[in-house]
Design an enzyme around this catalytic site. Sequence first.
Site, PDB file in Angstrom:
ATOM      1  NE  ARG A   1      -6.898 -14.390  52.286  1.00  0.00           N
ATOM      2  CZ  ARG A   1      -7.292 -15.308  53.171  1.00  0.00           C
ATOM      3  NH1 ARG A   1      -7.389 -16.579  52.819  1.00  0.00           N
ATOM      4  NH2 ARG A   1      -7.585 -14.982  54.404  1.00  0.00           N
TER       5      ARG A   1
ATOM      6  CG  ASN B   1      -9.589 -10.806  61.376  1.00  0.00           C
ATOM      7  OD1 ASN B   1     -10.537 -11.527  61.047  1.00  0.00           O
ATOM      8  ND2 ASN B   1      -9.754  -9.556  61.768  1.00  0.00           N
ATOM      9  CB  VAL B   2      -4.949 -15.239  58.909  1.00  0.00           C
ATOM     10  CG1 VAL B   2      -5.749 -16.378  59.534  1.00  0.00           C
ATOM     11  CG2 VAL B   2      -5.520 -14.879  57.546  1.00  0.00           C
ATOM     12  CG  ASP B   3      -5.753  -8.976  59.038  1.00  0.00           C
ATOM     13  OD1 ASP B   3      -6.912  -8.620  58.738  1.00  0.00           O
ATOM     14  OD2 ASP B   3      -5.275  -8.859  60.193  1.00  0.00           O
TER      15      ASP B   3
ATOM     16  CG  HIS C   1      -9.375 -19.038  62.456  1.00  0.00           C
ATOM     17  ND1 HIS C   1     -10.501 -18.319  62.107  1.00  0.00           N
ATOM     18  CD2 HIS C   1      -9.814 -20.049  63.244  1.00  0.00           C
ATOM     19  CE1 HIS C   1     -11.582 -18.878  62.653  1.00  0.00           C
ATOM     20  NE2 HIS C   1     -11.187 -19.930  63.352  1.00  0.00           N
TER      21      HIS C   1
ATOM     22  CB  CYS D   1      10.789 -28.157  52.815  1.00  0.00           C
ATOM     23  SG  CYS D   1      11.775 -28.273  54.302  1.00  0.00           S
TER      24      CYS D   1
ATOM     25  N   GLY E   1     -17.038  -7.122  64.165  1.00  0.00           N
ATOM     26  CA  GLY E   1     -16.840  -7.414  62.740  1.00  0.00           C
ATOM     27  C   GLY E   1     -16.801  -8.883  62.405  1.00  0.00           C
TER      28      GLY E   1
HETATM   29  C1  BV8 Z   1     -12.868 -27.582  62.769  1.00  0.00           C
HETATM   30  C2  BV8 Z   1      -8.262 -19.118  58.140  1.00  0.00           C
HETATM   31  C3  BV8 Z   1     -12.932 -29.861  63.146  1.00  0.00           C
HETATM   32  C4  BV8 Z   1      -8.046 -19.493  56.717  1.00  0.00           C
HETATM   33  C5  BV8 Z   1     -10.620 -19.574  58.611  1.00  0.00           C
HETATM   34  C6  BV8 Z   1     -19.157 -26.583  64.972  1.00  0.00           C
HETATM   35  C7  BV8 Z   1     -18.045 -26.926  65.737  1.00  0.00           C
HETATM   36  C8  BV8 Z   1     -16.808 -27.142  65.131  1.00  0.00           C
HETATM   37  C9  BV8 Z   1     -16.677 -26.999  63.750  1.00  0.00           C
HETATM   38  C10 BV8 Z   1     -17.771 -26.648  62.993  1.00  0.00           C
HETATM   39  C11 BV8 Z   1     -19.016 -26.450  63.604  1.00  0.00           C
HETATM   40  N1  BV8 Z   1     -19.880 -26.107  62.614  1.00  0.00           N
HETATM   41  C12 BV8 Z   1     -19.247 -26.088  61.422  1.00  0.00           C
HETATM   42  C13 BV8 Z   1     -17.957 -26.435  61.613  1.00  0.00           C
HETATM   43  C14 BV8 Z   1     -16.984 -26.575  60.549  1.00  0.00           C
HETATM   44  C15 BV8 Z   1     -16.244 -25.278  60.209  1.00  0.00           C
HETATM   45  C16 BV8 Z   1     -17.134 -24.076  60.189  1.00  0.00           C
HETATM   46  O1  BV8 Z   1     -17.211 -23.341  61.162  1.00  0.00           O
HETATM   47  N2  BV8 Z   1     -17.814 -23.873  59.065  1.00  0.00           N
HETATM   48  C17 BV8 Z   1     -18.700 -22.718  58.940  1.00  0.00           C
HETATM   49  C18 BV8 Z   1     -18.341 -21.933  57.676  1.00  0.00           C
HETATM   50  C19 BV8 Z   1     -20.116 -23.221  58.916  1.00  0.00           C
HETATM   51  N3  BV8 Z   1     -15.173 -25.073  61.172  1.00  0.00           N
HETATM   52  C20 BV8 Z   1     -13.979 -25.616  60.907  1.00  0.00           C
HETATM   53  O2  BV8 Z   1     -13.732 -26.305  59.941  1.00  0.00           O
HETATM   54  C21 BV8 Z   1     -12.900 -25.339  61.938  1.00  0.00           C
HETATM   55  N4  BV8 Z   1     -12.223 -26.584  62.224  1.00  0.00           N
HETATM   56  O3  BV8 Z   1     -13.973 -27.514  63.174  1.00  0.00           O
HETATM   57  O4  BV8 Z   1     -12.156 -28.738  62.789  1.00  0.00           O
HETATM   58  C22 BV8 Z   1     -12.042 -30.853  63.730  1.00  0.00           C
HETATM   59  C23 BV8 Z   1     -12.328 -31.319  64.992  1.00  0.00           C
HETATM   60  C24 BV8 Z   1     -11.515 -32.287  65.522  1.00  0.00           C
HETATM   61  C25 BV8 Z   1     -10.418 -32.760  64.805  1.00  0.00           C
HETATM   62  C26 BV8 Z   1     -10.123 -32.250  63.545  1.00  0.00           C
HETATM   63  C27 BV8 Z   1     -10.927 -31.279  62.992  1.00  0.00           C
HETATM   64  C28 BV8 Z   1     -11.835 -24.411  61.374  1.00  0.00           C
HETATM   65  C29 BV8 Z   1     -12.444 -23.084  61.018  1.00  0.00           C
HETATM   66  C30 BV8 Z   1     -11.316 -22.113  60.621  1.00  0.00           C
HETATM   67  C31 BV8 Z   1     -11.378 -21.847  59.140  1.00  0.00           C
HETATM   68  N5  BV8 Z   1     -10.364 -20.835  58.798  1.00  0.00           N
HETATM   69  N6  BV8 Z   1      -9.655 -18.696  58.313  1.00  0.00           N
HETATM   70  C32 BV8 Z   1      -8.079 -18.279  55.825  1.00  0.00           C
HETATM   71  O5  BV8 Z   1      -8.374 -17.156  56.279  1.00  0.00           O
HETATM   72  O6  BV8 Z   1      -7.801 -18.477  54.629  1.00  0.00           O
HETATM   73  S1  BV8 Z   1     -12.206 -19.039  58.797  1.00  0.00           S
HETATM   74  C33 BV8 Z   1     -12.482 -17.495  58.171  1.00  0.00           C
HETATM   75  O7  BV8 Z   1     -13.814 -17.181  58.623  1.00  0.00           O
HETATM   76  C34 BV8 Z   1     -11.630 -16.351  58.705  1.00  0.00           C
HETATM   77  O8  BV8 Z   1     -10.771 -16.721  59.762  1.00  0.00           O
HETATM   78  C35 BV8 Z   1     -12.690 -15.391  59.248  1.00  0.00           C
HETATM   79  O9  BV8 Z   1     -12.209 -14.567  60.212  1.00  0.00           O
HETATM   80  C36 BV8 Z   1     -13.649 -16.361  59.762  1.00  0.00           C
HETATM   81  C37 BV8 Z   1     -14.982 -15.878  60.207  1.00  0.00           C
HETATM   82  O10 BV8 Z   1     -15.468 -15.000  59.253  1.00  0.00           O
HETATM   83  P1  BV8 Z   1     -15.674 -13.490  59.753  1.00  0.00           P
HETATM   84  O11 BV8 Z   1     -14.408 -13.036  60.381  1.00  0.00           O
HETATM   85  O12 BV8 Z   1     -16.897 -13.431  60.586  1.00  0.00           O
HETATM   86  O13 BV8 Z   1     -15.828 -12.720  58.402  1.00  0.00           O
HETATM   87  P2  BV8 Z   1     -17.155 -12.559  57.521  1.00  0.00           P
HETATM   88  O14 BV8 Z   1     -16.756 -12.013  56.203  1.00  0.00           O
HETATM   89  O15 BV8 Z   1     -17.954 -13.816  57.600  1.00  0.00           O
HETATM   90  O16 BV8 Z   1     -18.021 -11.438  58.298  1.00  0.00           O
HETATM   91  C38 BV8 Z   1     -17.550 -10.105  58.367  1.00  0.00           C
HETATM   92  C39 BV8 Z   1     -18.484  -9.357  59.291  1.00  0.00           C
HETATM   93  O17 BV8 Z   1     -17.985  -8.030  59.460  1.00  0.00           O
HETATM   94  C40 BV8 Z   1     -19.904  -9.231  58.763  1.00  0.00           C
HETATM   95  O18 BV8 Z   1     -20.815  -9.483  59.823  1.00  0.00           O
HETATM   96  C41 BV8 Z   1     -19.999  -7.754  58.328  1.00  0.00           C
HETATM   97  O19 BV8 Z   1     -21.306  -7.231  58.539  1.00  0.00           O
HETATM   98  C42 BV8 Z   1     -19.043  -7.104  59.302  1.00  0.00           C
HETATM   99  N7  BV8 Z   1     -18.416  -5.863  58.832  1.00  0.00           N
HETATM  100  C43 BV8 Z   1     -18.024  -5.552  57.571  1.00  0.00           C
HETATM  101  N8  BV8 Z   1     -17.435  -4.330  57.580  1.00  0.00           N
HETATM  102  C44 BV8 Z   1     -17.444  -3.892  58.867  1.00  0.00           C
HETATM  103  C45 BV8 Z   1     -18.072  -4.862  59.673  1.00  0.00           C
HETATM  104  N9  BV8 Z   1     -18.241  -4.718  60.995  1.00  0.00           N
HETATM  105  C46 BV8 Z   1     -17.780  -3.575  61.557  1.00  0.00           C
HETATM  106  N10 BV8 Z   1     -17.160  -2.593  60.851  1.00  0.00           N
HETATM  107  C47 BV8 Z   1     -16.985  -2.722  59.519  1.00  0.00           C
HETATM  108  N11 BV8 Z   1     -16.381  -1.724  58.829  1.00  0.00           N
HETATM  109 ZN    ZN Z   2      10.586 -29.986  55.287  1.00  0.00          ZN
END
Ligand code: BV8
Ligand code: ZN
Length: 249
Positions: free
Chosen positions: A69, A100-102, A117, A148, A188
């Site tokens: 990636r 985003n992370v990009d 993120h 490391c 997005g």
């Molecule tokens: C945490 C980095 C707990 C890694 C990513 C409620 C509260 C808290 C947590 C939760 C909760 N409910 C659920 C959770 C758990 C979980 C979560 O959210 N799960 C979801 C899937 C249900 N959250 C977590 O685990 C978070 N941590 O809660 O910790 C905690 C608390 C206390 C102590 C310890 C721990 C951490 C979440 C972060 C995960 N990391 N990324 C990596 O990238 O490898 S998330 C990942 O999803 C990316 O960052 C991404 O950005 C993000 C969101 O996705 P989108 O950006 O929306 O992308 P997607 O493809 O889904 O959608 C694209 C959109 O673009 C679409 O709508 C499409 O129509 C549109 N589109 C497409 N083309 C275009 C466009 N729009 C305009 N123009 C275009 N051309």
């Molecule tokens: Zn180290």
Amino acid sequence: MDIPESLLNILKSAEKITFFTGAGISAESGISTFRGADGLWNKLKPEELASFDAFMKNPDIVWEWYEHRRSIANEKQPNSGHYAIAEFEKFYKVVVVTQNVDNLHCRAGSSNILELHGNIMRNYCINCRKFYEDSEIPRLEKGKVPECTVCGGWIRPDVVWFGEMLPQDVYNNAEFHASTSDICFVVGTSAVVYPAMYIPFSAKSSGAVLVEVNIEKTDFSSEAHYNLFGKSGEVLPAVLNKIKELKAI
Ligand code: BV8
Ligand code: ZN
């Protein structure tokens, strides 16, 4: 692109704008989204790759996925949506809160970026937390997680994995700026990931006007005051051009 008159009037008097962005803003740069038709998660399960457990179970596979990636993100370019957001800074106080992370917002020239993120270009040792610039990573063997140079610990990407806390200072900063903005563009994102998605809601509850930019309806669409349907690489430059006309008057 038809932009409602009432939104143009709001843009005329606004001073501060937050752009909350997701993977969709990078789609036109050729970077796969997560949940769309060609989404990353269609082929792989996020929990199996974007989590600490996954990394501890299969460090080489997870490391290799991020190397893949990272090379894609490095090879692609920011698109007109990223550049338009950077240019908004000529007319407004702008804060970019990105999921985003990009690293594309940074490469497009935005100056106030909050990375909820993390950033795939940064890496650190899971043991001693020594940070490694890309050029410093001891890549001794392709497909093997690097170790490391100080303590031998595995090196991981500086991104927030599922189940991991977001960087508290970045999150608090994002919440502050979103809730002190006149307008919050939500660009997005499928609006499913939390706690990141609380940010646009903080903006709304503090009186900001919410403008969603997406190619399709999302769970968030009904929350927005305006929905500009279209590609962000087309919609954002169109809004910017209207602002230039307004400001030229
Ligand atoms: C945490 C980095 C707990 C890694 C990513 C409620 C509260 C808290 C947590 C939760 C909760 N409910 C659920 C959770 C758990 C979980 C979560 O959210 N799960 C979801 C899937 C249900 N959250 C977590 O685990 C978070 N941590 O809660 O910790 C905690 C608390 C206390 C102590 C310890 C721990 C951490 C979440 C972060 C995960 N990391 N990324 C990596 O990238 O490898 S998330 C990942 O999803 C990316 O960052 C991404 O950005 C993000 C969101 O996705 P989108 O950006 O929306 O992308 P997607 O493809 O889904 O959608 C694209 C959109 O673009 C679409 O709508 C499409 O129509 C549109 N589109 C497409 N083309 C275009 C466009 N729009 C305009 N123009 C275009 N051309
Ligand atoms: Zn180290």
